[in-house]
Design a protein around this motif. Structure first.
Motif, short mmCIF file in Angstrom:
data_model
loop_
_atom_site.label_atom_id
_atom_site.label_comp_id
_atom_site.label_asym_id
_atom_site.label_seq_id
_atom_site.Cartn_x
_atom_site.Cartn_y
_atom_site.Cartn_z
N ASN A 51 0.88 -1.14 -0.15
CA ASN A 51 -0.14 0.20 -0.10
C ASN A 51 0.90 1.24 0.01
OD1 ASN A 51 -2.73 -0.89 0.22
ND2 ASN A 51 -1.86 -2.11 2.01
N ASN A 52 1.83 1.16 0.45
CA ASN A 52 2.89 2.45 0.59
C ASN A 52 2.12 3.44 1.23
OD1 ASN A 52 5.13 3.87 0.27
ND2 ASN A 52 4.60 4.59 -1.92
N PHE A 53 1.77 3.30 2.57
CA PHE A 53 0.87 4.30 3.28
C PHE A 53 1.53 5.73 3.51
CE2 PHE A 53 -0.37 0.01 5.07
CZ PHE A 53 -1.66 0.24 4.39
N ASP A 54 0.92 6.82 3.24
CA ASP A 54 1.51 8.17 3.82
C ASP A 54 1.30 8.21 5.15
OD1 ASP A 54 1.99 9.49 0.95
OD2 ASP A 54 0.15 8.84 0.72
N TYR A 55 0.22 7.77 5.85
CA TYR A 55 0.11 8.05 7.38
C TYR A 55 -0.64 6.71 7.86
CZ TYR A 55 0.36 13.07 6.73
OH TYR A 55 1.11 14.17 6.53
N VAL A 56 -0.39 6.41 8.95
CA VAL A 56 -1.10 5.47 9.94
C VAL A 56 -1.52 5.99 11.17
CG1 VAL A 56 -0.49 3.29 11.10
CG2 VAL A 56 0.43 3.54 8.75
N LEU A 85 5.55 -2.91 16.13
CA LEU A 85 5.53 -3.24 14.32
C LEU A 85 4.97 -2.06 13.61
CD1 LEU A 85 3.85 -6.73 14.59
CD2 LEU A 85 6.31 -6.18 14.44
N MET A 86 4.20 -1.23 14.38
CA MET A 86 3.57 -0.04 13.41
C MET A 86 4.80 0.92 13.51
SD MET A 86 0.77 -0.27 12.10
CE MET A 86 -0.13 -1.75 12.12
N GLY A 87 5.60 1.20 14.50
CA GLY A 87 6.62 2.11 14.54
C GLY A 87 7.67 1.47 13.32
N ARG A 88 8.22 0.20 13.29
CA ARG A 88 9.19 -0.34 12.73
C ARG A 88 8.95 -0.11 11.04
NH1 ARG A 88 10.07 -6.02 14.33
NH2 ARG A 88 10.84 -5.11 16.04
N TYR A 89 7.82 -0.49 10.85
CA TYR A 89 7.34 -0.35 9.26
C TYR A 89 6.99 1.00 9.00
CZ TYR A 89 8.16 -5.42 9.32
OH TYR A 89 8.91 -6.52 9.53
N SER A 90 6.55 1.77 9.96
CA SER A 90 6.19 3.03 9.33
C SER A 90 7.68 3.87 9.14
CB SER A 90 5.45 3.82 10.29
OG SER A 90 6.08 4.09 11.81
N ALA A 91 8.57 3.71 10.04
CA ALA A 91 10.02 4.31 9.81
C ALA A 91 10.55 3.57 8.55
CB ALA A 91 10.85 3.80 11.28
N LYS A 96 4.11 8.47 8.22
CA LYS A 96 4.04 9.27 9.55
C LYS A 96 2.72 8.52 10.16
CE LYS A 96 5.20 13.58 7.75
NZ LYS A 96 5.68 13.62 6.27
N LEU A 97 3.40 8.28 11.37
CA LEU A 97 2.56 7.46 12.38
C LEU A 97 1.97 8.07 13.60
CD1 LEU A 97 1.76 4.84 13.51
CD2 LEU A 97 3.78 4.42 14.51
N ILE A 98 0.77 7.88 13.68
CA ILE A 98 0.08 8.59 14.94
C ILE A 98 -0.70 7.34 15.81
CG2 ILE A 98 -1.88 9.95 16.21
CD1 ILE A 98 -1.60 11.59 13.41
N GLN A 99 0.04 7.24 17.15
CA GLN A 99 -0.28 5.92 17.82
C GLN A 99 -1.07 6.67 19.13
OE1 GLN A 99 0.15 2.73 18.03
NE2 GLN A 99 -0.62 2.62 20.17
N VAL A 100 -2.29 6.12 19.45
CA VAL A 100 -3.11 6.35 20.28
C VAL A 100 -2.77 5.73 21.57
CG1 VAL A 100 -5.52 6.63 21.08
CG2 VAL A 100 -4.78 6.98 18.70
N ILE A 138 8.27 4.47 19.84
CA ILE A 138 9.17 5.61 19.73
C ILE A 138 10.60 4.97 19.58
CG2 ILE A 138 10.39 7.63 21.11
CD1 ILE A 138 7.54 7.88 22.41
N HIS A 139 10.90 3.92 20.05
CA HIS A 139 12.18 3.38 19.83
C HIS A 139 12.33 2.95 18.34
CE1 HIS A 139 15.76 1.03 20.54
NE2 HIS A 139 15.32 0.07 19.74
N GLU A 140 11.36 2.39 17.71
CA GLU A 140 11.35 1.97 16.38
C GLU A 140 11.23 3.32 15.55
OE1 GLU A 140 11.71 -0.80 15.05
OE2 GLU A 140 11.93 -2.25 17.05
N ASN A 141 10.45 4.04 15.91
CA ASN A 141 10.14 5.32 14.88
C ASN A 141 10.13 6.58 15.99
OD1 ASN A 141 9.68 7.38 13.23
ND2 ASN A 141 7.55 6.13 12.45
N PRO A 142 11.26 7.26 15.97
CA PRO A 142 11.36 8.47 16.79
C PRO A 142 10.51 9.57 16.28
CG PRO A 142 13.62 7.63 16.45
CD PRO A 142 12.59 6.78 15.66
#
Length: 289
Positions: A51-56, A85-91, A96-100, A138-142
Motif C-alpha cells: 500500500n505504501n501508506f502516507d499515514y497510519v 511493529l507499526m513503529g518499525r514499518y512506518s519508519a 507518518k505514524l499517530i499512535q493512540v 518511539i524506539h522504532e520510530n522516533p
C-alpha cells in the motif's frame, strides 16, 4: 494520500470513518483484526509493501482493563507488540505514524493535570502494556506522534454513556463513584483533532511534530458528575448516588486522578478543544436520533 486506520471497529476508528467525507481526496483504508492482524509481523510488512501508506493512525487497543489482569498475553500483543511493529514499518517506509495511548500510564495520584513529561507509573496490566507500547513505538520510530487520551465515549461501541442510559431504563437508582476524577472525551473530537494534525502536515510536512501529546475534552468531572450530566441532558429520571471506589472493587486499580494537561497539543497544532459537557450534548443528540 493513503491513510491506514487500524482498529476500525472501535469508537475512534468509527468516528474517523464518519469524518472521512470531509477529506474526499484522501484514500482511507480501514482495517480491524479480521482484515489485518497488526500483531502479525509478516502481515504488517506485507500491508506496508502493498500500500505504501502516507499515514497510519493506530487506534487498535486491548481496552478490557479488568480482563487484562488475567489475559496479559493478549493485552501485550495488541498494546505493546502492535505499536512496536507499526513503529518499525512506518519508519522503514517513511510513513507518518499517530499512535493512540492512555491516561493509565500514570499512577493517578497527582492533584495537578498531567503534563507529557510527568513521571509514568502504571498500576495495572492495561497501563503497563500501553506504556511499553509507547516506548517500543518511539524506539522504532522516533518521528511518531503519540496521543494519550482518557474516558473515551461515542455513539459507537460500548462505553460509560451507553451503559448509564441502559441501566437507567432498568433501575430507578444508581451508585456511581465520585472519588475518581478525570475528563470525559468524545471520540469524535479526538478523531477531528487527529485529522487536523494530518491536514496541517499535508500542507507543510514540518507541521508534523513528533512527540507525546495529551488530548481529552476540557474541564474536570468525576464519574458521578458524568452520570448526572448524562441524565440531565437526556432528560432521564434516575437518582444517582455518590459512592466510594472501594464499594466497587475491581480486578484492576483505577486512577483516582487522570486529568490531562492539553496545552502542548493546543499550542503545537492550533487545536481548539471543546468543553466536555458541550460534546456530551452532541453525542447524546446523535444517540437519540
Amino acid at each position: 494520500m493513503k491513510i491506514l486506520v487500524t482498529g476500525a471497529y472501535g469508537q475512534l476508528g468509527n468516528e474517523i470513518n464518519e469524518l472521512k467525507v470531509n477529506y474526499p481526496d484522501w484514500n482511507f483504508i480501514f482495517t480491524d483484526v479480521d482484515s489485518l492482524d497488526i500483531t502479525d509481523e509478516s502481515a504488517v510488512e506485507k500491508s506496508f509493501v502493498q500500500n505504501n501508506f502516507d499515514y497510519v493512525i493506530n487506534c487498535a487497543a486491548y481496552t478490557a482493563v479488568d480482563k487484562a489482569e488475567t489475559d496479559g498475553e493478549t493485552a501485550a500483543k495488541v498494546n505493546t507488540l502492535a505499536p512496536e511493529l507499526m513503529g518499525r514499518y512506518s519508519a522503514q517506509f517513511n510513513t507518518k505514524l499517530i499512535q493512540v495511548s492512555t491516561d493509565y500510564v500514570f499512577a493517578g495520584d497527582s492533584y495537578l493535570p498531567y503534563s507529557e513529561d510527568h513521571p509514568v507509573n502504571p498500576q495495572g496490566t492495561y497501563g503497563k502494556t500501553k506504556l511499553e507500547g509507547e516506548i517500543r513505538c518511539i524506539h522504532e520510530n522516533p518521528q511518531a506522534i503519540i496521543i494519550r487520551t482518557s474516558w473515551l465515549y461515542s455513539s459507537f461501541g460500548n462505553n460509560f454513556v451507553k451503559t448509564m442510559l441502559r441501566l437507567a431504563k432498568e433501575r430507578g437508582e444508581l451508585g456511581v463513584v465520585f472519588d475518581q476524577v478525570g475528563t470525559p472525551t468524545y471520540a469524535a473530537d479526538l478523531a477531528a483533532s487527529i485529522l487536523k494534525i494530518i491536514e496541517n502536515s499535508v500542507k507543510d510536512s514540518s507541521n508534523f511534530v513528533p512527540g507525546i501529546y495529551h488530548y481529552s475534552n476540557e474541564g474536570v468531572a468525576s464519574w458521578y458528575d458524568f452520570a448526572k450530566a448524562i441524565f440531565e441532558i437526556s432528560g432521564v429520571t434516575c437518582k444517582v448516588n455518590p459512592v466510594l471506589s472501594d464499594q466497587f472493587p475491581t480486578p484492576a486499580k483505577r486512577p483516582h486522578f487522570s486529568v490531562l494537561n492539553k496545552s502542548k497539543i493546543r499550542n503545537t497544532f492550533g487545536i481548539e478543544i471543546p468543553y466536555w459537557k458541550e460534546s456530551l450534548k452532541i453525542c447524546l443528540d446523535r444517540l437519540e436520533k
